[in-house]
Design a protein around this motif. Structure first.
Motif: not given
Length: 336
Positions: A179, A207, A239
């Motif tokens: 990520y 991602h 995130d």
């Protein structure tokens, strides 16, 4: 098995609601507005699936938290809130999807929310008791494969099969669990590898920080695309930075829909849109100079020019040596 004529797009909220139902509802609305088929959340009892000793992953680093458990607790929604969110999604016309992270959450999703499709997170692909428990319901499952080897994917499917889930109820997502994912690690060709071994129900969970990777995945045959999104990339949380904002999500879905239209058919044919140009762009056999009636057609007095309103040039050898049935002026198409 998910069978659709178009790519199924999942807008993944994950923890990007930051523990607030108002933000969660706003994200559902934005997912619907962007054109997503599903909006997806994550549900868990943090103490059931995270040890108090679990350290933060590199992408989760936050001065506010010392452990994963502290961080996940701070962003978690109570299970009852997902009833509200499911009902809201239904009200505005978008399908609702969840990834449960523990056995109790599986039971809640299946028995209380009564969802018929469940997403298995990448981190659970080697969780035997999780897979065994979920498999018994024989629901439609989407298995994400981040951090996995091909053998680990085979092993997970074997467990699911052994405890009741049929192969045609399992879709697989190629995934990289960095990520954000570096471009060089996307390995989108793996979609073709997964298709060869596991069938056509292969998708892509992305991602990376841009929208191009899902477009490439669709061109490789992905039938599902999952992408994280947020209201604001600058929000605090693990995130957000690897997620799209609503306008980007809208743009991604627009280009996915254009891509699947552009992929079209496997048949090589003359399309309706191009046939109207055919007579203007192709050529005919024409007189290179004046030709008298009865004169033989030769390489010297014939040539090929636009438009295509006469004899197909592929019949050149059939015309050479024949006699003209009338007088021809230069550039006049030959008629026999």
């Amino acid at each position: 098995m998910i069978k659709r004529n178009k790519v199924l797009v999942i807008a993944e909220v994950g923890p990007n609601h930051n523990g607030k139902i108002s933000i969660a509802k706003n994200l559902i609305y934005e997912a619907k507005k962007a054109g997503a088929d599903y909006v997806k959340f994550q549900i868990s009892n943090p103490t059931s699936h995270i040890s108090s000793l679990a350290k933060l992953a590199p992408y989760q680093k936050n001065k506010k938290f010392n452990t994963q458990l502290e961080m996940v607790k701070s962003f978690a929604l109570e299970s009852s809130k997902y009833i509200i969110l499911k009902n809201y999604a239904k009200k505005i016309g978008i399908k609702f999807l969840l990834s449960p992270f523990d056995l109790d959450s599986i039971d809640f999703v299946v028995k209380v929310l009564k969802l018929k499709l469940i997403k298995i997170p990448s981190g659970e692909i080697n969780n035997y008791i999780y897979l065994r428990h979920l498999a018994k319901f024989n629901l439609k499952l989407i298995l994400s494969t981040g951090m996995s080897t091909i053998q680990e994917i085979r092993n997970a499917i074997k467990v699911l099969n052994s405890y009741g889930t049929l192969n045609n109820n399992i879709s697989i997502l190629h995934c990289n669990s960095a990520y954000p994912t570096p471009v060089d690690d996307l390995n989108i060709n793996c979609i073709e590898t997964l298709k060869k071994e596991f069938g056509d129900q292969i998708g892509f969970s992305d991602h990376s920080i841009d929208i191009f990777a899902p477009i490439v995945a669709v061109s490789k045959g992905a039938v599902i695309v999952e992408k994280h999104f947020t209201l604001n990339k600058n929000f605090k949380g693990p995130d957000h930075k690897a997620s799209l904002e609503p306008k980007e999500l809208t743009k991604m879905i627009k280009y996915i829909r254009l891509t699947e239209r552009a992929l079209g058919s496997y048949k090589i044919i003359q399309t309706k849109s191009e046939i109207k140009n055919l007579k203007h762009v192709r050529k005919s056999i024409v007189a290179k100079c004046s030709i008298l009636k009865g004169e033989k057609f030769t390489e010297k007095n014939l040539t090929v020019k636009r438009p295509f309103n006469g004899i197909n040039p592929m019949k050149w050898n059939e015309i050479i040596g024949k006699k003209a049935n009338k007088n021809y002026l230069k550039d006049q198409p030959i008629k026999i």
